[in-house]
Motif scaffolding. Structure first.
Motif, PDB file in Angstrom:
ATOM      1  N   THR A  56       0.859  -1.177   0.000  1.00 51.48           N
ATOM      2  CA  THR A  56       0.000   0.000   0.000  1.00 51.48           C
ATOM      3  C   THR A  56       0.899   1.231   0.000  1.00 51.48           C
ATOM      4  O   THR A  56       1.951   1.231   0.629  1.00 51.48           O
ATOM      5  N   LEU A  57       0.467   2.284  -0.684  1.00 57.85           N
ATOM      6  CA  LEU A  57       1.225   3.526  -0.756  1.00 57.85           C
ATOM      7  C   LEU A  57       0.603   4.586   0.136  1.00 57.85           C
ATOM      8  O   LEU A  57      -0.601   4.805   0.104  1.00 57.85           O
ATOM      9  N   VAL A  58       1.448   5.253   0.912  1.00 56.53           N
ATOM     10  CA  VAL A  58       1.045   6.431   1.675  1.00 56.53           C
ATOM     11  C   VAL A  58       1.871   7.597   1.133  1.00 56.53           C
ATOM     12  O   VAL A  58       3.097   7.500   1.050  1.00 56.53           O
ATOM     13  N   THR A  59       1.197   8.678   0.733  1.00 53.67           N
ATOM     14  CA  THR A  59       1.904   9.851   0.208  1.00 53.67           C
ATOM     15  C   THR A  59       1.351  11.127   0.815  1.00 53.67           C
ATOM     16  O   THR A  59       0.384  11.097   1.581  1.00 53.67           O
ATOM     17  N   GLY A  60       1.937  12.243   0.378  1.00 54.49           N
ATOM     18  CA  GLY A  60       1.488  13.551   0.829  1.00 54.49           C
ATOM     19  C   GLY A  60       0.217  14.042   0.172  1.00 54.49           C
ATOM     20  O   GLY A  60      -0.209  15.174   0.402  1.00 54.49           O
ATOM     21  N   GLY A  61      -0.410  13.220  -0.665  1.00 55.05           N
ATOM     22  CA  GLY A  61      -1.746  13.503  -1.172  1.00 55.05           C
ATOM     23  C   GLY A  61      -1.849  14.440  -2.354  1.00 55.05           C
ATOM     24  O   GLY A  61      -2.955  14.772  -2.767  1.00 55.05           O
ATOM     25  N   GLY A  62      -0.702  14.854  -2.939  1.00 55.46           N
ATOM     26  CA  GLY A  62      -0.755  15.720  -4.112  1.00 55.46           C
ATOM     27  C   GLY A  62      -0.815  14.896  -5.396  1.00 55.46           C
ATOM     28  O   GLY A  62      -0.373  13.759  -5.430  1.00 55.46           O
ATOM     29  N   ARG A  63      -1.330  15.504  -6.459  1.00 57.35           N
ATOM     30  CA  ARG A  63      -1.433  14.761  -7.725  1.00 57.35           C
ATOM     31  C   ARG A  63      -0.489  15.289  -8.795  1.00 57.35           C
ATOM     32  O   ARG A  63      -0.609  14.926  -9.961  1.00 57.35           O
ATOM     33  N   ILE A  64       0.450  16.168  -8.418  1.00 52.39           N
ATOM     34  CA  ILE A  64       1.391  16.710  -9.391  1.00 52.39           C
ATOM     35  C   ILE A  64       2.804  16.218  -9.105  1.00 52.39           C
ATOM     36  O   ILE A  64       3.083  15.692  -8.023  1.00 52.39           O
TER      37      ILE A  64
END
Length: 194
Positions: A34-42
């Motif tokens: 599973t991936l956890v990221t900072g939630g941006g799409r750029i």
């Protein structure tokens, strides 16, 4: 495993960094994480999430309300959490992650790296931390940490608390190997915090 990937959201960077993020997302999915990221799409943040989803992985984005327009919140995330500020964003990403992978990035990425690295050196967690740096961006950082160690400013195990690699497959190998070495008592603590 839920792997937090810290990376750039800047649109002014060389395409090779965005391509690296895509490669990371593809490999993460191939390995079933599973991936956890900072939630941006750029930029890199968006690329890693899009590639992970394309490979079938679940993605969790965590973004502060103030950055919903700057970093452009990723509506494609399986779960997009909007936090009131940066501190709560980092805390939520930390809480949801079993391991941390740091890609080339700017001062925000460095802040995230240092917080996780410092807390690991201090024994506050034992989750794997790996820096993936195929282009040598962090070479001066590594030299600085060595100099700080030589001058007595860091603890001896500062280097043991983080893995360094230039290879995407090796980065995941290091994360997975370190995760398998967590003792049962540590695993129980992590589960109770989840």
């Amino acid at each position: 495993m839920a792997i937090c990937v810290y990376c750039a959201s800047s649109v002014r960077i060389d395409k090779k960094y965005v391509d690296l993020a895509s490669e990371v997302g593809t490999e993460l999915a191939r390995r079933g994480h599973t991936l956890v990221t900072g939630g941006g799409r750029i930029s890199c943040m968006g690329a890693v999430a899009a590639a992970a989803r394309a490979g079938g992985s679940r993605t969790v984005g965590v973004i502060p309300e103030a950055l919903m327009t700057t970093e452009i919140g990723d509506p494609e995330s399986d779960e997009l959490i909007v936090t009131p500020d940066m501190r709560s964003r980092k805390a939520e990403m930390d809480r949801r992650s079993d391991a941390f992978l740091v890609l080339p990035g700017g001062i925000g990425t460095l802040e995230e790296l240092f917080e996780i690295w410092t807390s690991r050196v201090l024994g506050m967690h034992d989750r794997p931390l790996v820096i993936l740096d195929p282009f040598g961006l962090y070479d001066p950082l590594r030299e600085l940490i060595t100099k700080m160690y030589d001058q007595g400013f860091t603890r001896p195990h500062v280097f043991d608390a983080v893995g360094w690699t230039a290879s995407v497959p090796e980065a995941f190998d290091l994360l997975e190997k370190a995760a398998r070495t967590i003792t049962p008592s540590q695993e129980e603590v992590l589960e109770s915090e989840a």
